[in-house]
Write a protein that holds these residues in place. Structure first.
Motif, PDB file in Angstrom:
ATOM      1  N   MET A 105       0.852  -1.184   0.000  1.00 50.54           N
ATOM      2  CA  MET A 105       0.000   0.000   0.000  1.00 50.54           C
ATOM      3  C   MET A 105       0.892   1.240   0.000  1.00 50.54           C
ATOM      4  N   PHE A 106       0.586   2.171  -0.910  1.00 46.40           N
ATOM      5  CA  PHE A 106       1.246   3.469  -0.932  1.00 46.40           C
ATOM      6  C   PHE A 106       0.229   4.499  -0.462  1.00 46.40           C
ATOM      7  N   THR A 107       0.626   5.307   0.486  1.00 51.45           N
ATOM      8  CA  THR A 107      -0.328   6.294   1.008  1.00 51.45           C
ATOM      9  C   THR A 107      -0.369   7.576   0.187  1.00 51.45           C
ATOM     10  N   LEU A 115      -4.776   6.974  -2.256  1.00 51.80           N
ATOM     11  CA  LEU A 115      -4.068   5.870  -1.626  1.00 51.80           C
ATOM     12  C   LEU A 115      -4.143   4.685  -2.586  1.00 51.80           C
ATOM     13  N   VAL A 116      -3.005   4.055  -2.870  1.00 54.63           N
ATOM     14  CA  VAL A 116      -2.912   3.015  -3.900  1.00 54.63           C
ATOM     15  C   VAL A 116      -2.547   1.687  -3.247  1.00 54.63           C
ATOM     16  N   ILE A 117      -3.303   0.636  -3.576  1.00 53.56           N
ATOM     17  CA  ILE A 117      -3.084  -0.688  -3.008  1.00 53.56           C
ATOM     18  C   ILE A 117      -2.929  -1.696  -4.139  1.00 53.56           C
ATOM     19  N   ASP A 118      -1.869  -2.494  -4.080  1.00 53.14           N
ATOM     20  CA  ASP A 118      -1.702  -3.644  -4.970  1.00 53.14           C
ATOM     21  C   ASP A 118      -1.811  -4.905  -4.130  1.00 53.14           C
ATOM     22  N   ALA A 119      -2.573  -5.865  -4.604  1.00 52.36           N
ATOM     23  CA  ALA A 119      -2.842  -7.056  -3.805  1.00 52.36           C
ATOM     24  C   ALA A 119      -2.944  -8.283  -4.700  1.00 52.36           C
ATOM     25  N   SER A 120      -2.646  -9.459  -4.117  1.00 47.58           N
ATOM     26  CA  SER A 120      -2.833 -10.712  -4.835  1.00 47.58           C
ATOM     27  C   SER A 120      -2.970 -11.843  -3.817  1.00 47.58           C
ATOM     28  N   SER A 121      -3.327 -13.010  -4.301  1.00 45.96           N
ATOM     29  CA  SER A 121      -3.537 -14.164  -3.420  1.00 45.96           C
ATOM     30  C   SER A 121      -2.214 -14.634  -2.841  1.00 45.96           C
ATOM     31  N   GLY A 122      -2.296 -15.178  -1.616  1.00 45.90           N
ATOM     32  CA  GLY A 122      -1.130 -15.754  -0.976  1.00 45.90           C
ATOM     33  C   GLY A 122      -0.254 -14.708  -0.317  1.00 45.90           C
ATOM     34  N   LEU A 123       1.030 -15.066  -0.172  1.00 49.62           N
ATOM     35  CA  LEU A 123       1.970 -14.175   0.493  1.00 49.62           C
ATOM     36  C   LEU A 123       2.305 -12.983  -0.401  1.00 49.62           C
ATOM     37  N   GLY A 124       2.643 -11.865   0.231  1.00 49.06           N
ATOM     38  CA  GLY A 124       2.903 -10.631  -0.502  1.00 49.06           C
ATOM     39  C   GLY A 124       4.173 -10.652  -1.325  1.00 49.06           C
ATOM     40  N   GLU A 125       5.010 -11.667  -1.154  1.00 45.84           N
ATOM     41  CA  GLU A 125       6.248 -11.748  -1.921  1.00 45.84           C
ATOM     42  C   GLU A 125       5.983 -11.754  -3.422  1.00 45.84           C
ATOM     43  N   LEU A 138       6.098 -10.798  -9.541  1.00 43.80           N
ATOM     44  CA  LEU A 138       5.761 -12.058 -10.208  1.00 43.80           C
ATOM     45  C   LEU A 138       4.329 -12.101 -10.710  1.00 43.80           C
ATOM     46  N   VAL A 139       3.495 -11.190 -10.248  1.00 44.95           N
ATOM     47  CA  VAL A 139       2.087 -11.210 -10.633  1.00 44.95           C
ATOM     48  C   VAL A 139       1.659  -9.831 -11.111  1.00 44.95           C
ATOM     49  N   THR A 140       0.582  -9.826 -11.897  1.00 50.62           N
ATOM     50  CA  THR A 140      -0.139  -8.593 -12.176  1.00 50.62           C
ATOM     51  C   THR A 140      -1.190  -8.465 -11.082  1.00 50.62           C
ATOM     52  N   PRO A 141      -1.000  -7.574 -10.125  1.00 55.02           N
ATOM     53  CA  PRO A 141      -1.855  -7.579  -8.939  1.00 55.02           C
ATOM     54  C   PRO A 141      -3.196  -6.905  -9.171  1.00 55.02           C
ATOM     55  N   ASP A 142      -4.150  -7.202  -8.271  1.00 60.40           N
ATOM     56  CA  ASP A 142      -5.343  -6.366  -8.186  1.00 60.40           C
ATOM     57  C   ASP A 142      -4.892  -4.965  -7.799  1.00 60.40           C
ATOM     58  N   HIS A 143      -5.575  -3.971  -8.349  1.00 55.37           N
ATOM     59  CA  HIS A 143      -5.154  -2.580  -8.131  1.00 55.37           C
ATOM     60  C   HIS A 143      -6.342  -1.781  -7.602  1.00 55.37           C
ATOM     61  N   ILE A 148       3.884   0.611   2.590  1.00 52.59           N
ATOM     62  CA  ILE A 148       3.522  -0.329   3.657  1.00 52.59           C
ATOM     63  C   ILE A 148       3.243  -1.715   3.067  1.00 52.59           C
ATOM     64  N   GLU A 149       3.889  -2.735   3.613  1.00 53.89           N
ATOM     65  CA  GLU A 149       3.539  -4.111   3.266  1.00 53.89           C
ATOM     66  C   GLU A 149       2.525  -4.620   4.295  1.00 53.89           C
ATOM     67  N   TRP A 150       1.521  -5.372   3.820  1.00 55.13           N
ATOM     68  CA  TRP A 150       0.426  -5.790   4.679  1.00 55.13           C
ATOM     69  C   TRP A 150      -0.034  -7.194   4.287  1.00 55.13           C
ATOM     70  N   ALA A 151      -0.774  -7.807   5.167  1.00 51.10           N
ATOM     71  CA  ALA A 151      -1.344  -9.137   4.909  1.00 51.10           C
ATOM     72  C   ALA A 151      -2.737  -9.210   5.517  1.00 51.10           C
ATOM     73  N   TYR A 152      -3.609 -10.001   4.883  1.00 50.54           N
ATOM     74  CA  TYR A 152      -4.981 -10.210   5.377  1.00 50.54           C
ATOM     75  C   TYR A 152      -5.170 -11.705   5.590  1.00 50.54           C
ATOM     76  N   ALA A 153      -5.499 -12.080   6.813  1.00 50.00           N
ATOM     77  CA  ALA A 153      -5.665 -13.493   7.158  1.00 50.00           C
ATOM     78  C   ALA A 153      -6.660 -13.620   8.290  1.00 50.00           C
ATOM     79  N   GLY A 154      -7.568 -14.583   8.179  1.00 49.41           N
ATOM     80  CA  GLY A 154      -8.527 -14.848   9.257  1.00 49.41           C
ATOM     81  C   GLY A 154      -9.380 -13.651   9.606  1.00 49.41           C
ATOM     82  N   GLY A 155      -9.676 -12.827   8.616  1.00 52.09           N
ATOM     83  CA  GLY A 155     -10.521 -11.658   8.871  1.00 52.09           C
ATOM     84  C   GLY A 155      -9.810 -10.498   9.526  1.00 52.09           C
ATOM     85  N   ARG A 156      -8.464 -10.542   9.594  1.00 57.48           N
ATOM     86  CA  ARG A 156      -7.707  -9.461  10.233  1.00 57.48           C
ATOM     87  C   ARG A 156      -6.624  -8.937   9.303  1.00 57.48           C
TER      88      ARG A 156
END
Length: 879
Positions: free
Chosen positions: A161-163, A174-184, A190-195, A273-281
């Motif tokens: 996430m870029f603020t 605020l810009v967020i790139d996201a994809s399945s699994g670990l943020g690596e 390695l991926v074209t992320p959700d934007h 900012i690097e972030w992760a979403y797991a178990g609803g948190r």
């Protein structure tokens, strides 16, 4: 001296112990942000491990360090952990070190943890990390590394996430790139992320990614990579919900945005900012300042601001240093322009147009000038000064003579022999010298303006508006003097073989020294900066110009071609050689004036012809005054620059600076606070070193960031099939291969017939126009120095293209239309339209269309269309 401590033991001030990542994460934990628990293996554990060993060999931790790590791991729960390098020179404003040191995910067990710590230590010395530090000027000897160990988050979705928008600089987005699994998968590309883009009102714009790869934790430790379809099949086979690992719910995106803005507010600057979403948190895994962030969008500039920005961009080919901001910018040509306008009641012009961040210029934003009470009487002031001060006679003003004498006296002083206290006074003495020229401009510019306005009205009433620019070309100026002197120098080089390998002949060496003595104060890059060298400081720039000129045909002999240089007592004393009525002397047939005087209303009126002639000469004198006062105004700059570099040399010899040029990162008032360089020690010396290092790092960070978005200054225009559009600056049409010249050091690359494409120009570039087929410039307008000189040389010019140097490439064949302000592809089959153009001596290439006027010298290549007028020399090819 703790070897290992929990994350909450650290804050942002603990960089030296916890490294950048550890200090920032500890700050977040202390302030209640959702950060996975963990601990830091501090730099105190690293230092004994590498003592007396090759740090690149990934040394084993000592026994006490091993036990401290194992104990902290047990207190954390002993489960899977993420192990991240945390160097003391990373995650800083100006140096992200993104990916330069190693991270290990899903590390399981004591043995694997100790091995990961060891490899993190070794990653401080990988080739990529060493090269990155070298580019930023960070001394390897002062770098240490800590290691952050955190509980592993089995992310369903993760990313970055870029603020602030990293492309536009918009702080409200605020810009967020996201994809399945670990943020690596996201951070390693390695991926074209959700934007996702969140605007200031919380609205979400979503662009789906492709999830080509999913990285997930492997049983027993480490990670595995799956192709996207494999991951989807596995989830379905395991009965996982369809949404698991898919698009984030809007409320989660909103919560992530809230956290990001709070983190940015806490640190006081936009964050990566690097972030992760797991178990609803949501979990925050890392936070660091965004680097190389463009300045915020400027919005809509009014026409006056755009005009000022056009002028300033032409003058700012590079980012000013702190020493520029405290010397030549406020006192030099910008200060002069501000003083001239304020004397006639215009306020806020050229004030605070350069904004600083972390004490380094990062943004250009012209202020909108405002009329003050004095503007009400400005017309009367202008009229009074125009009546009293004739621009044709400005060099006879006593103030100008005194100015030249003061310059000579300051130039004659031996800077190296001065004691420190005396040397410290020289910069202010040089800056004080410019004030008389500012006063001269205030007094003589009204006459210039009124003379130009009077002539413009006259040619409009006579229906000869098209002659206006050409009528002004007849003025002899110090710029034309310079260019002719360069031609003579090139002729000496050609005759003596001075450009051949080996020491230059004595005749050429003497001629070069004489040239530099007269014209060496010319700027190479910008008239408003003190940091770039002048011709005298960088004679290689002059030699490159000489090579370009000597490569062409010899300069034609004619009136004034062998004009004698002023003698020692006359040097710089006659800025303009008086002609009739004190106007600048002409050295060529006055075709434009003759065509104007042939007008039916003037042909039979002897008095009208005499009046128009006087008006033309007065306007030319005004043009000469503008050029020549600038030439004179630059005379103190070399003395100022040399005094600053002498201060820097002494600071280098005292061990405070690495190189004399490092002094440019300091402000003049900071230098003036140094009592005696001979006794500069301890905390004061360290403070100066830290200041220079910090500002140098910030400057390097911003090296690829524009001072202002060109689209805000040069609004996109309808281009049709044109590659570029800009301000038409005249000269007809010409076709030739592109040569992108980014800076004066590249002058020697220009070949006769090339289309010169450059980011900016100033008078020191104009000798190149003698061999260029056309000129295309990112900045500037039709009234800039480059445009005026291009018209004088009869070559097409397109100014203010904004992106010419990035859109066009060396060797690309283009057609430049200086009347329409367009640059089109002229490659075979591209359909370039023919048009009118003007030939010049020694121009190789293709001239398409109708060539009118006089072509002197040799034109090689293909001439298509109709040649009318007089051709002197040889035309090679088809006609």
């Amino acid at each position: 001296m703790e070897l290992v401590a929990p994350l909450n033991a650290f804050g942002r001030a603990d960089l030296a112990v916890a490294g950048g990542k550890g200090a920032n994460l500890g700050e977040l934990v202390r302030n209640g942000f959702p950060v996975p628990g963990g601990f830091v293996v501090t730099t105190h554990a690293y230092e004994p491990a590498v003592q007396g060993r090759d740090p690149r060999a990934c040394p084993e931790p000592s026994e006490d360090v091993r036990q401290a790590i194992i104990g902290a791991y047990a207190r954390l729960g002993g489960g899977p952990v993420a192990v991240r390098s945390s160097a003391t020179a990373e995650d800083l404003p100006g140096a992200a070190f993104a990916g330069q040191q190693d991270t290990y995910l899903n590390v399981v067990g004591e043995r694997a943890l100790l091995d990961a710590v060891r490899r993190c230590w070794g990653s401080l010395w990988t080739e990529r990390a060493v090269a990155y530090r070298a580019r930023l000027g960070i001394d390897d000897a002062g770098v240490r590394i800590a290691v952050v160990v955190q509980s592993m988050v089995e992310a369903e979705v993760a990313g970055v996430m870029f603020t602030a928008d990293p492309v536009t600089g918009d702080r409200a987005h605020l810009v967020i790139d996201a994809s399945s699994g670990l943020g690596e998968a996201v951070v390693s590309g390695l991926v074209t992320p959700d934007h996702y883009v969140l605007d200031g009102r919380g609205r979400i714009a979503f662009t789906p990614g492709r999830r080509e790869v999913v990285i997930r934790a492997a049983a027993g430790g480490g990670v595995v990579r799956e192709r996207g379809e494999q991951a989807r099949a596995r989830r379905q086979a395991g009965g996982e919900a369809g949404e698991r690992g898919g698009r984030l719910p809007d409320d989660v995106v909103a919560e992530l945005g809230r956290l990001g803005r709070e983190v940015a507010a806490h640190f006081g600057r936009p964050q990566d900012i690097e972030w992760a979403y797991a178990g609803g948190r949501l979990h925050l895994l890392q936070a660091r300042p965004m680097t190389a962030l463009p300045p915020p969008p400027v919005g809509t500039l009014n026409p006056i601001q755009r005009r000022l920005a056009t002028v300033l961009l032409e003058y700012l080919p590079e980012r000013p240093y702190p020493i520029d901001m405290s010397t030549w910018i406020p006192y030099g040509p910008v200060g002069l322009m501000r003083n001239v306008l304020s004397s006639f009641g215009v306020r806020r012009a050229f004030e605070n147009f350069l904004q600083e961040e972390d004490e380094v210029v990062y943004r250009l934003l012209p202020s909108a000038p405002k009329p003050g009470p004095k503007a009400l009487v400005a017309p009367f002031l202008v009229a009074a000064k125009a009546a009293r001060y004739d621009p044709a006679r400005w060099t006879g003003d006593r103030r100008f003579r005194d100015y030249l004498a003061a310059i000579e006296a300051l130039r004659a002083r031996d800077l190296r022999a001065m004691p420190w206290a005396e040397l410290l006074r020289v910069p202010r003495q040089a800056l004080a010298l410019v004030s008389p020229v500012a006063d001269l401009r205030v007094d003589y510019l009204p006459g210039t303006g009124l003379a130009l306005l009077r002539l413009l009205v006259a040619v409009r009433l006579l229906g000869r508006r098209e002659l206006f620019a050409e009528l002004l070309h007849g003025a002899r100026t110090r710029t034309t003097d310079t260019n002719r002197a360069l031609e003579r120098l090139a002729e000496v080089a050609r005759r003596t073989g001075a450009l051949e390998p080996g020491p230059p002949p004595a005749e050429f060496a003497d001629a070069l020294a004489a040239f530099l003595d007269e014209y060496g104060h010319r700027e190479t890059a910008s008239p408003i900066l003190v940091t770039p060298p002048t011709w005298e400081d960088a004679p290689e720039v002059v030699l490159d110009l000489v090579k370009v000129l000597a490569a062409g045909s010899p300069a034609p002999e004619g009136p004034g071609a062998a004009e004698a240089r002023p003698g020692p007592g006359e040097r710089r004393a006659a800025e303009v050689r008086p002609g009739p009525q004190g106007s600048p002397a002409r050295e060529e047939p006055d075709g434009a004036l003759e065509r104007l005087l042939a007008h039916p209303l003037l042909r039979r009126s002897k008095g009208g012809r005499a009046r128009i002639t006087r008006w033309v000469e007065a306007a030319r004198a005004g043009v000469a005054f503008r050029e020549d006062s600038h030439f004179s105004f630059m005379m103190p700059q070399p003395v100022l620059r040399r005094s600053l570099l002498e201060l820097g040399r002494r600071l280098r010899d005292a061990g405070v600076l690495t190189a004399p040029e490092d002094v440019f990162h300091l402000r003049l008032e900071e230098l003036e606070e140094i009592g005696d360089v001979a006794t500069l020690r301890g905390a004061e010396a360290e403070r100066l070193r830290e200041t220079v290092g910090r500002r140098a790092l910030k400057r390097e960070e911003l090296s690829g960031v524009r001072l202002i978005d060109p689209a805000a200054v040069f609004p996109p225009a309808e281009t049709g099939d044109a590659l570029l559009t800009g301000a038409p600056a005249g000269g007809g049409t010409a076709t030739g291969p592109v040569k992108v010249i980014a800076k004066p050091a590249e002058f020697g690359r220009l070949a006769p017939g090339d289309v010169l494409v450059c980011p900016y120009t100033n008078p020191s570039w104009t000798p190149l126009f003698q061999h260029a087929a056309a000129v295309v410039v990112d900045t500037g307008g039709a009234a800039s120095h480059a445009a005026i000189v291009a018209r004088e040389y009869g070559i097409p010019a397109v100014m203010g293209t904004g992106t010419g140097t990035s859109v066009l490439a060396d060797g690309q064949l283009v057609t430049v239309n200086g009347d329409a302000g367009t640059v089109r592809d002229a490659a075979p089959g591209a359909g370039a339209a023919p048009g009118a153009g003007a030939g010049r001596a020694a121009r190789a290439g293709t001239v398409t269309g109708t060539v009118t006027g006089t072509v002197t010298g040799t034109v090689t290549g293909t001439v298509t269309g109709t040649v009318t007028g007089t051709v002197t020399g040889t035309v090679t090819g088809a006609s």
